[in-house]
Design a protein around this motif. Structure first.
Motif, PDB file in Angstrom:
ATOM      1  N   ALA A  50      -0.638   5.914  10.579  1.00 54.63           N
ATOM      2  CA  ALA A  50      -1.145   6.875   9.584  1.00 54.63           C
ATOM      3  C   ALA A  50      -2.210   6.253   8.678  1.00 54.63           C
ATOM      4  O   ALA A  50      -3.191   6.913   8.333  1.00 54.63           O
ATOM      5  CB  ALA A  50       0.010   7.416   8.747  1.00 54.63           C
ATOM      6  N   MET A  51      -2.041   4.980   8.312  1.00 53.62           N
ATOM      7  CA  MET A  51      -3.050   4.371   7.437  1.00 53.62           C
ATOM      8  C   MET A  51      -4.409   4.345   8.139  1.00 53.62           C
ATOM      9  O   MET A  51      -5.432   4.730   7.558  1.00 53.62           O
ATOM     10  CB  MET A  51      -2.641   2.945   7.053  1.00 53.62           C
ATOM     11  CG  MET A  51      -3.559   2.372   5.996  1.00 53.62           C
ATOM     12  SD  MET A  51      -3.687   0.577   5.892  1.00 53.62           S
ATOM     13  CE  MET A  51      -2.052  -0.024   5.926  1.00 53.62           C
TER      14      MET A  51
ATOM     15  N   PHE B 100       0.825  -1.221   0.000  1.00 55.23           N
ATOM     16  CA  PHE B 100       0.000   0.000   0.000  1.00 55.23           C
ATOM     17  C   PHE B 100       0.853   1.262   0.000  1.00 55.23           C
ATOM     18  O   PHE B 100       0.347   2.357  -0.272  1.00 55.23           O
ATOM     19  CB  PHE B 100      -0.958   0.000   1.206  1.00 55.23           C
ATOM     20  CG  PHE B 100      -0.412   0.682   2.423  1.00 55.23           C
ATOM     21  CD1 PHE B 100       0.492   0.053   3.247  1.00 55.23           C
ATOM     22  CD2 PHE B 100      -0.781   1.979   2.740  1.00 55.23           C
ATOM     23  CE1 PHE B 100       1.018   0.686   4.356  1.00 55.23           C
ATOM     24  CE2 PHE B 100      -0.270   2.634   3.849  1.00 55.23           C
ATOM     25  CZ  PHE B 100       0.629   1.976   4.661  1.00 55.23           C
ATOM     26  N   LYS B 101       2.141   1.135   0.286  1.00 57.89           N
ATOM     27  CA  LYS B 101       2.997   2.318   0.343  1.00 57.89           C
ATOM     28  C   LYS B 101       3.094   3.012  -1.019  1.00 57.89           C
ATOM     29  O   LYS B 101       3.446   4.184  -1.092  1.00 57.89           O
ATOM     30  CB  LYS B 101       4.394   1.947   0.834  1.00 57.89           C
ATOM     31  CG  LYS B 101       4.434   1.540   2.295  1.00 57.89           C
ATOM     32  CD  LYS B 101       4.211   2.715   3.224  1.00 57.89           C
ATOM     33  CE  LYS B 101       4.349   2.311   4.679  1.00 57.89           C
ATOM     34  NZ  LYS B 101       4.016   3.393   5.604  1.00 57.89           N
TER      35      LYS B 101
ATOM     36  N   PRO C 196      -3.738  -2.886   9.731  1.00 57.32           N
ATOM     37  CA  PRO C 196      -2.453  -3.049  10.415  1.00 57.32           C
ATOM     38  C   PRO C 196      -1.864  -1.686  10.791  1.00 57.32           C
ATOM     39  O   PRO C 196      -2.008  -0.724  10.040  1.00 57.32           O
ATOM     40  CB  PRO C 196      -1.580  -3.757   9.363  1.00 57.32           C
ATOM     41  CG  PRO C 196      -2.187  -3.361   8.048  1.00 57.32           C
ATOM     42  CD  PRO C 196      -3.655  -3.167   8.290  1.00 57.32           C
ATOM     43  N   VAL C 197      -1.203  -1.641  11.935  1.00 59.50           N
ATOM     44  CA  VAL C 197      -0.729  -0.352  12.461  1.00 59.50           C
ATOM     45  C   VAL C 197       0.779  -0.386  12.706  1.00 59.50           C
ATOM     46  O   VAL C 197       1.276  -1.246  13.429  1.00 59.50           O
ATOM     47  CB  VAL C 197      -1.449  -0.024  13.794  1.00 59.50           C
ATOM     48  CG1 VAL C 197      -0.817   1.192  14.464  1.00 59.50           C
ATOM     49  CG2 VAL C 197      -2.931   0.195  13.565  1.00 59.50           C
ATOM     50  N   ALA C 198       1.486   0.568  12.084  1.00 56.95           N
ATOM     51  CA  ALA C 198       2.890   0.820  12.439  1.00 56.95           C
ATOM     52  C   ALA C 198       2.956   2.250  12.971  1.00 56.95           C
ATOM     53  O   ALA C 198       2.854   2.485  14.181  1.00 56.95           O
ATOM     54  CB  ALA C 198       3.803   0.607  11.248  1.00 56.95           C
ATOM     55  N   SER C 199       3.024   3.253  12.056  1.00 57.92           N
ATOM     56  CA  SER C 199       2.968   4.646  12.521  1.00 57.92           C
ATOM     57  C   SER C 199       1.537   5.038  12.884  1.00 57.92           C
ATOM     58  O   SER C 199       1.312   6.032  13.565  1.00 57.92           O
ATOM     59  CB  SER C 199       3.476   5.593  11.439  1.00 57.92           C
ATOM     60  OG  SER C 199       2.503   5.740  10.417  1.00 57.92           O
TER      61      SER C 199
ATOM     62  N   SER D 101      -1.974  -5.479   3.350  1.00 56.52           N
ATOM     63  CA  SER D 101      -1.254  -4.305   2.839  1.00 56.52           C
ATOM     64  C   SER D 101       0.052  -4.569   2.113  1.00 56.52           C
ATOM     65  O   SER D 101       0.635  -3.642   1.544  1.00 56.52           O
ATOM     66  CB  SER D 101      -1.005  -3.349   4.006  1.00 56.52           C
ATOM     67  OG  SER D 101      -0.443  -4.076   5.083  1.00 56.52           O
ATOM     68  N   GLY D 102       0.544  -5.834   2.090  1.00 57.60           N
ATOM     69  CA  GLY D 102       1.825  -6.057   1.417  1.00 57.60           C
ATOM     70  C   GLY D 102       1.994  -7.496   0.957  1.00 57.60           C
ATOM     71  O   GLY D 102       1.362  -8.422   1.483  1.00 57.60           O
TER      72      GLY D 102
ATOM     73  N   ASN E  71       8.973  -1.431   2.919  1.00 58.02           N
ATOM     74  CA  ASN E  71       8.005  -1.251   1.838  1.00 58.02           C
ATOM     75  C   ASN E  71       8.003   0.170   1.290  1.00 58.02           C
ATOM     76  O   ASN E  71       7.895   0.380   0.082  1.00 58.02           O
ATOM     77  CB  ASN E  71       6.596  -1.600   2.328  1.00 58.02           C
ATOM     78  CG  ASN E  71       6.416  -3.093   2.454  1.00 58.02           C
ATOM     79  OD1 ASN E  71       6.811  -3.846   1.575  1.00 58.02           O
ATOM     80  ND2 ASN E  71       5.834  -3.531   3.556  1.00 58.02           N
TER      81      ASN E  71
ATOM     82  N   ALA F 150       2.838  -8.170   7.645  1.00 59.22           N
ATOM     83  CA  ALA F 150       1.781  -7.246   8.095  1.00 59.22           C
ATOM     84  C   ALA F 150       0.396  -7.849   7.823  1.00 59.22           C
ATOM     85  O   ALA F 150      -0.544  -7.663   8.608  1.00 59.22           O
ATOM     86  CB  ALA F 150       1.917  -5.893   7.394  1.00 59.22           C
TER      87      ALA F 150
ATOM     88  N   SER G 170       7.895  -4.753   8.955  1.00 62.77           N
ATOM     89  CA  SER G 170       7.263  -3.588   8.318  1.00 62.77           C
ATOM     90  C   SER G 170       6.430  -2.807   9.332  1.00 62.77           C
ATOM     91  O   SER G 170       6.133  -1.636   9.111  1.00 62.77           O
ATOM     92  CB  SER G 170       6.407  -4.013   7.130  1.00 62.77           C
ATOM     93  OG  SER G 170       5.427  -4.937   7.525  1.00 62.77           O
TER      94      SER G 170
ATOM     95  N   ILE H  30       7.641  -0.083  14.263  1.00 62.70           N
ATOM     96  CA  ILE H  30       7.867   1.320  14.621  1.00 62.70           C
ATOM     97  C   ILE H  30       7.532   1.444  16.107  1.00 62.70           C
ATOM     98  O   ILE H  30       6.374   1.297  16.508  1.00 62.70           O
ATOM     99  CB  ILE H  30       6.994   2.266  13.766  1.00 62.70           C
ATOM    100  CG1 ILE H  30       7.387   2.133  12.288  1.00 62.70           C
ATOM    101  CG2 ILE H  30       7.123   3.706  14.247  1.00 62.70           C
ATOM    102  CD1 ILE H  30       6.686   3.089  11.344  1.00 62.70           C
TER     103      ILE H  30
ATOM    104  N   THR I  87      10.725   1.005   6.935  1.00 64.41           N
ATOM    105  CA  THR I  87      10.886  -0.374   7.386  1.00 64.41           C
ATOM    106  C   THR I  87      10.898  -1.319   6.187  1.00 64.41           C
ATOM    107  O   THR I  87      10.759  -2.520   6.342  1.00 64.41           O
ATOM    108  CB  THR I  87       9.754  -0.767   8.366  1.00 64.41           C
ATOM    109  OG1 THR I  87       8.489  -0.517   7.725  1.00 64.41           O
ATOM    110  CG2 THR I  87       9.822   0.010   9.657  1.00 64.41           C
TER     111      THR I  87
HETATM  112  C1  LIG Z   1       2.864  -3.610   4.530  1.00 63.07           C
HETATM  113  C2  LIG Z   1       2.584  -2.565   5.564  1.00 63.07           C
HETATM  114  N1  LIG Z   1       1.374  -2.554   6.142  1.00 63.07           N
HETATM  115  C3  LIG Z   1       1.054  -1.647   7.069  1.00 63.07           C
HETATM  116  C4  LIG Z   1       1.956  -0.675   7.479  1.00 63.07           C
HETATM  117  C5  LIG Z   1       1.530   0.314   8.528  1.00 63.07           C
HETATM  118  O1  LIG Z   1       1.353   1.584   8.012  1.00 63.07           O
HETATM  119  P1  LIG Z   1       1.308   2.890   8.927  1.00 63.07           P
HETATM  120  O2  LIG Z   1       2.734   3.258   9.233  1.00 63.07           O
HETATM  121  O3  LIG Z   1       0.617   3.887   8.089  1.00 63.07           O
HETATM  122  O4  LIG Z   1       0.563   2.531  10.189  1.00 63.07           O
HETATM  123  C6  LIG Z   1       3.227  -0.635   6.910  1.00 63.07           C
HETATM  124  C7  LIG Z   1       4.193   0.382   7.319  1.00 63.07           C
HETATM  125  O5  LIG Z   1       5.305   0.425   6.898  1.00 63.07           O
HETATM  126  C8  LIG Z   1       3.551  -1.600   5.919  1.00 63.07           C
HETATM  127  O6  LIG Z   1       4.754  -1.608   5.310  1.00 63.07           O
END
Ligand SMILES: Cc1ncc(COP(=O)(O)O)c(C=O)c1O
Length: 422
Positions: free
Chosen positions: A249-250, A118-119, A244-247, A384-385, A145, A356, A307, A310, A143
């Motif tokens: 932002a999605m 999704f990036k 899925p949550v990293a930062s 998302s990946g 992607n 993810a 991925s 964070i 990270t």
């Molecule tokens: C494949 C994938 N899914 C989800 C996320 C999470 O995205 P966000 O940082 O917007 O929460 C990431 C972040 O790098 C990602 O690479």
């Protein structure tokens, strides 16, 4: 333009998400007054005049069909960076739903994007903004992607790219950045240290770093996931979305997308419940949710879901607030559960997701068992990946391979001996 609508930027300026102070458009992401994060402010009157379901349906089969709702600093289609990202399938997932005890389940299959995640959505918007701002060198802290997406889109746009990644990334993600000709900077540190270095670089160089000084534009790209889900459901909102949550932002921007669709009269109906999915080895947002607070305590990541690794998420505060306000939850799962989630998704629906995606499916399973995601809900999970990026996570655990001589007798003997096993 064929519509007779004059070509004008739909962006008025940048606005602080905390104190509301407005700032001129530029490669800047932090408010001068309170250091809060900046967000794009739109000319909403112009958007109301332009946007309609018909105009969207007449657009390209990419995320640019929602151009009216994205930051167009220079609204000349020639400036747009476009590798064909977005408008990915929203697939009904009856076999996975049956295994989870759910009713109507859909998967937003973002493994299909040009660089496999999704990036590509966020980068498309960020590099379009970079071009409009006259920036020639772009980059990111990543990270993995995001680095792949920046490298691919910079190559196709003729921009120079520097991508900064933690040194211990999956090999496929390093190769898939380098192959596009990007300068890969491998940093001996965690993602959060990489990010800090990038913030310093942004102060020193006139580069556009997608998730640093271009962040206000970049983050808007994730809204297209929400727009597509609504359009693909026949301009209806789902009941529950798992992200899925990293930062964070999605999650934050998918929520924003639903709000914009409601505000511009493109959909009716209630805001969906939005749940977040994290890995137990990097769960600052889930931990805050479980503690009943929005204040994020940074963690040091230790998970196969690199991925999502964070530890100090920029949008964590907002993501946990959205889960709380919409009636969602933020949960986390172990590495073993993530691997099981990847396999369950692949075996039931034929989608091979990176870690993810395993996090999302494993959390969905946990939430379904707990009755949080309900059988009577129309549920969407964001995958998302692409799994070919993270095969290391799976290699030891996939089903046994038959090793046979080029002989029918040997093959039949092995098939028979396997079938005899309990
Ligand atoms: C494949 C994938 N899914 C989800 C996320 C999470 O995205 P966000 O940082 O917007 O929460 C990431 C972040 O790098 C990602 O690479």
């Amino acid at each position: 333009m064929a519509t007779g609508i004059p070509v004008t930027s739909n962006v008025t300026n940048l606005r602080c998400r905390e104190c509301g102070t407005e700032t001129d458009i530029g490669p800047i992401h932090v408010c001068d007054v309170c250091f809060g994060p900046l967000e794009v402010a739109y000319d909403e009157d112009l958007i109301v005049q332009r946007v309609s379901r018909e105009r969207i349906a007449g657009g390209p089969a990419t995320m640019w069909r929602y151009a009216d709702l994205l930051p167009l600093i220079d609204d000349d289609p020639a400036v747009r960076v476009d590798l064909g990202t977005g408008f990915t399938p929203l697939r009904p997932a009856p076999r996975l739903a049956a295994r989870l005890g759910l009713g109507e389940l859909y998967l937003k299959d973002d493994t299909r994007n040009p660089s496999g995640s999704f990036k590509d959505r966020v980068v498309t918007v960020a590099l379009t903004a970079a071009r409009a701002l006259g920036i020639e060198t772009v980059g990111c802290a990543s990270t993995g992607n995001l680095a792949n997406a920046v490298a691919a889109h910079a190559a196709a746009t003729g921009l120079t790219a520097y991508v900064f990644v933690p040194h211990d990334l999956e090999q496929a993600k390093i190769v898939a950045s380098a192959v596009y000709g990007a300068n890969v900077v491998s940093v001996k540190g965690t993602y959060d240290e990489v990010n800090r270095l990038c913030a310093e670089v942004a102060d020193h160089k006139s580069w556009g770093l997608c998730n640093v000084n271009l962040r206000p534009y970049y983050a808007e790209g994730s809204k297209t996931i929400g727009f597509e889900i609504a359009e693909q459901l026949g301009w209806r909102l789902p009941d529950h979305v798992v992200i899925p949550v990293a930062s964070g932002a999605m999650l934050t921007k998918v929520h924003k997308a639903f709000g914009e669709l409601q505000r511009y009269g493109l959909v009716d109906g209630a805001t969906p419940r939005i749940s977040g999915a994290q890995a137990a080895g990097c769960n600052p947002v889930a931990a805050a949710f479980k503690a009943g607070t929005r204040d994020i305590r940074p963690v040091k990541p230790d998970t196969i879901a690199r991925s999502l690794a964070i530890g100090d998420p920029a949008d964590g505060y907002y993501a946990v607030g959205i889960a709380q306000e919409t009636g969602g939850v933020v949960e986390d799962v172990t590495d073993d559960e993530i691997v099981a989630g990847i396999r369950l998704l692949a075996e039931t629906e034929g989608i091979f997701a990176e870690t993810a995606g395993g996090v999302t499916v494993a959390n969905l399973l946990k939430l379904a068992r707990a009755g949080v995601v309900r059988r009577d809900e129309r549920v969407v999970a964001v995958i998302s990946g692409n799994g070919f990026k993270t095969i290391e996570a799976l290699a030891p655990s996939t089903g046994a391979t038959y090793h046979v001589a080029p002989s029918l007798d040997d093959l039949l003997a092995q098939l028979e001996s396997r079938q005899e096993q309990p």
